[in-house]
Design an enzyme around this catalytic site. Structure first.
Site, PDB file in Angstrom:
ATOM      1  CG  HIS A 297      77.263  59.755 -52.883  1.00  0.00           C
ATOM      2  ND1 HIS A 297      76.834  60.691 -51.976  1.00  0.00           N
ATOM      3  CD2 HIS A 297      76.718  60.110 -54.064  1.00  0.00           C
ATOM      4  CE1 HIS A 297      76.053  61.568 -52.585  1.00  0.00           C
ATOM      5  NE2 HIS A 297      75.973  61.236 -53.858  1.00  0.00           N
TER       6      HIS A 297
ATOM      7  CG  ASN B  81      79.646  55.622 -47.607  1.00  0.00           C
ATOM      8  OD1 ASN B  81      80.758  55.917 -48.039  1.00  0.00           O
ATOM      9  ND2 ASN B  81      78.549  56.247 -47.983  1.00  0.00           N
TER      10      ASN B  81
ATOM     11  CG  HIS C  69      74.012  60.878 -42.712  1.00  0.00           C
ATOM     12  ND1 HIS C  69      74.676  61.811 -41.979  1.00  0.00           N
ATOM     13  CD2 HIS C  69      74.330  61.114 -44.003  1.00  0.00           C
ATOM     14  CE1 HIS C  69      75.356  62.593 -42.794  1.00  0.00           C
ATOM     15  NE2 HIS C  69      75.171  62.188 -44.031  1.00  0.00           N
TER      16      HIS C  69
ATOM     17  NE  ARG D 109      82.141  66.481 -52.662  1.00  0.00           N
ATOM     18  CZ  ARG D 109      81.286  67.094 -51.837  1.00  0.00           C
ATOM     19  NH1 ARG D 109      81.317  66.832 -50.546  1.00  0.00           N
ATOM     20  NH2 ARG D 109      80.421  67.963 -52.290  1.00  0.00           N
TER      21      ARG D 109
ATOM     22  CG  HIS E  37      84.845  59.280 -45.428  1.00  0.00           C
ATOM     23  ND1 HIS E  37      84.863  60.619 -45.738  1.00  0.00           N
ATOM     24  CD2 HIS E  37      83.627  59.035 -44.909  1.00  0.00           C
ATOM     25  CE1 HIS E  37      83.712  61.167 -45.402  1.00  0.00           C
ATOM     26  NE2 HIS E  37      82.938  60.224 -44.891  1.00  0.00           N
TER      27      HIS E  37
ATOM     28  NE  ARG F 222      79.060  63.812 -52.201  1.00  0.00           N
ATOM     29  CZ  ARG F 222      78.124  64.693 -51.864  1.00  0.00           C
ATOM     30  NH1 ARG F 222      77.799  65.665 -52.698  1.00  0.00           N
ATOM     31  NH2 ARG F 222      77.533  64.607 -50.692  1.00  0.00           N
TER      32      ARG F 222
ATOM     33  CB  THR G  33      73.877  63.025 -47.962  1.00  0.00           C
ATOM     34  OG1 THR G  33      74.762  62.314 -48.820  1.00  0.00           O
ATOM     35  CG2 THR G  33      72.519  63.123 -48.596  1.00  0.00           C
TER      36      THR G  33
ATOM     37  CD  GLU H 145      70.731  54.976 -46.050  1.00  0.00           C
ATOM     38  OE1 GLU H 145      70.986  54.535 -47.198  1.00  0.00           O
ATOM     39  OE2 GLU H 145      71.552  55.607 -45.359  1.00  0.00           O
TER      40      GLU H 145
ATOM     41  CD  GLU I 248      74.882  57.810 -50.340  1.00  0.00           C
ATOM     42  OE1 GLU I 248      75.414  56.918 -49.648  1.00  0.00           O
ATOM     43  OE2 GLU I 248      74.940  59.016 -50.060  1.00  0.00           O
TER      44      GLU I 248
HETATM   45  N1  PXP Z   1      73.603  56.909 -45.839  1.00  0.00           N
HETATM   46  C1  PXP Z   1      73.630  57.911 -46.738  1.00  0.00           C
HETATM   47  C2  PXP Z   1      72.481  58.067 -47.655  1.00  0.00           C
HETATM   48  C3  PXP Z   1      74.728  58.787 -46.804  1.00  0.00           C
HETATM   49  O1  PXP Z   1      74.736  59.799 -47.689  1.00  0.00           O
HETATM   50  C4  PXP Z   1      75.822  58.584 -45.946  1.00  0.00           C
HETATM   51  C5  PXP Z   1      77.020  59.483 -46.026  1.00  0.00           C
HETATM   52  O2  PXP Z   1      77.720  59.265 -47.187  1.00  0.00           O
HETATM   53  C6  PXP Z   1      75.739  57.506 -45.032  1.00  0.00           C
HETATM   54  C7  PXP Z   1      74.616  56.707 -44.994  1.00  0.00           C
HETATM   55  C8  PXP Z   1      76.850  57.200 -44.088  1.00  0.00           C
HETATM   56  O3  PXP Z   1      76.987  58.250 -43.196  1.00  0.00           O
HETATM   57  P1  PXP Z   1      78.253  58.318 -42.254  1.00  0.00           P
HETATM   58  O4  PXP Z   1      79.445  58.453 -43.135  1.00  0.00           O
HETATM   59  O5  PXP Z   1      77.994  59.497 -41.397  1.00  0.00           O
HETATM   60  O6  PXP Z   1      78.276  57.024 -41.492  1.00  0.00           O
END
Ligand code: PXP
Length: 391
Positions: A192, A156, A340, A198, A159, A194, A250, A300, A219
């Site tokens: 994601h 992901n 997550h 953001r 960030h 949003r 999330t 997921e 996402e």
């Molecule tokens: N899966 C989903 C559905 C998420 O919303 C996120 C966070 O954006 C992640 C996985 C990844 O989580 P993390 O950034 O804590 O690894």
């Protein structure tokens, strides 16, 4: 048809759901859908004893099988026989081959199964060749059913965009980051989009659609605006998540059970465009079953509570819930991802769950990347997953 599976292994955790599903598929492929097959998973000590008592060989082995010499009744029912697998030997052989334990167990199950069908490689070289050909046929059928070999790491990259948005400029570019992640072995890129934009912007997803070579997973919250964008974009898959404006990330899983009809309608719109849908849900049977009946391709499983657990007892409890939910989902025919809060300390046990296909990880990898570089951070996470799977 009955699959009688007993797992008596003590040191190695096996995925019963996967063995059952493989056994069912083998019976179907052999056109013996009404046959009864008994499978016993045991430790090395016990298989050594069986090998000594029944074959006069006082050593451990990976698989033994005993056909019942039964012939099918008018309704096709018959007792095919017994397959006994040593989980210890399977795990050892998996490590030697650099594959997961469940992949090795699958091959041993196929080997034992082909013996039950009357093939025997010990008779002659010609018979050995015939048996190898038969095994190859079943391996192809079984392994094409579901991609569950190595767990894939999907990164992901939200960030990276968060950092860019901190100054509102162009750097760092999540599109470049996606390329680096893929070079380091990521099997998918997750973003994601949003509602409040953001971090990830519309420009990012359009460029990523053109540049991501592995798999682009979008996402998203199931709002009309974002659904429209996603349908136009055509990502490789979408993951529906609950989205709140105030949250930092999330927070919980999607309550599929409470809005099954609405979610089923959204899934249908994506499926009509051949876009598979994953639902981000808590490790809860109710949500998993609702996801299957809503027509999702994937779930997921939310690993947040496992990751946030403050002590070992809490972590173990959450881990058991995830393991059980993954097996339930797998049994229902869902493909299973998880994610997550996974990091360099807690990912191993989740990666070792054989029903799980893919882990979605963002924050931990990006945080480490600041220190060691993005490519190294991705490679290090892949290594952890590979080792956890017996590699
Ligand atoms: N899966 C989903 C559905 C998420 O919303 C996120 C966070 O954006 C992640 C996985 C990844 O989580 P993390 O950034 O804590 O690894």
């Amino acid at each position: 048809m009955a699959i009688l599976l007993r797992d008596e292994s003590t040191a190695v955790r096996v995925c019963q759901a996967m063995i059952r599903a493989d056994a069912r598929a083998l019976l179907d492929a052999a056109q013996l859908p009404a046959a009864e097959l008994s499978i016993l998973i045991i430790d090395d000590d016990y298989i050594r004893q069986l090998n000594r008592d029944h074959r006069g060989k006082d050593k451990t082995t990976n698989v033994l099988s005993w056909p019942q010499d039964d012939s099918p009744g008018p309704d096709g029912s018959m007792i095919l026989g017994d397959i006994v697998i040593s989980a210890d030997t399977a795990a050892r052989e998996a490590r030697e081959r650099g594959i997961g334990t469940s992949s090795r167990i699958r091959r041993l199950l196929i080997h034992g199964f082909v013996h039950l069908l009357g093939f025997d490689h010990e008779i002659s070289e010609i018979e050995a060749e015939r048996m190898r050909a038969e095994e190859k046929k079943f391996v192809t059928i079984i392994e094409q059913r579901r991609i569950t070999e190595m767990t894939t790491l999907a990164i992901n990259i939200d960030h990276v965009a968060t950092l860019r948005q901190a100054r509102g400029g162009l750097e760092p570019d999540p599109v470049t980051a996606a390329g680096i992640c893929e070079l380091a072995g990521a099997g998918g890129i997750v973003v994601h989009l949003r509602e409040d934009r953001r971090h990830i912007q519309d420009r990012d997803i359009n460029l990523l659609r053109q540049t991501v070579k592995s798999k682009l997973n979008l996402e998203m919250g199931a709002t009309e605006e974002i659904i429209g964008i996603a349908l136009d974009l055509g990502p490789d898959m979408v993951t529906l998540v609950p989205e709140k404006r105030q949250e930092l990330t999330t927070e919980g899983g999607l309550d599929v059970a409470a809005q099954e009809e609405k979610i089923a309608a959204v899934i249908k719109r994506f499926n009509d465009k051949k876009i598979p849908v994953s639902l981000f849900v808590d490790p809860d049977d109710l949500q998993i079953k609702a996801s299957a009946s809503a027509g999702a391709t994937f779930v997921e499983i939310h690993t947040g509570r496992y990751s946030d657990a403050v002590d070992e007892a809490g972590r173990k409890k959450e881990f058991s819930l995830i393991a059980a939910a993954a097996e339930t989902a797998f049994d229902l025919g869902l493909r299973v991802n998880a994610g997550h809060g996974l990091d360099y300390l807690n990912t191993g046990p989740i990666a070792a769950l054989p029903a799980i296909e893919e882990l979605s990880i963002g924050h931990a990898v990006m945080s480490r990347a600041v220190m060691v570089g993005l490519e190294t951070a991705v490679r290090e996470m892949r290594e952890i997953m590979f080792k956890a799977e017996g590699g």
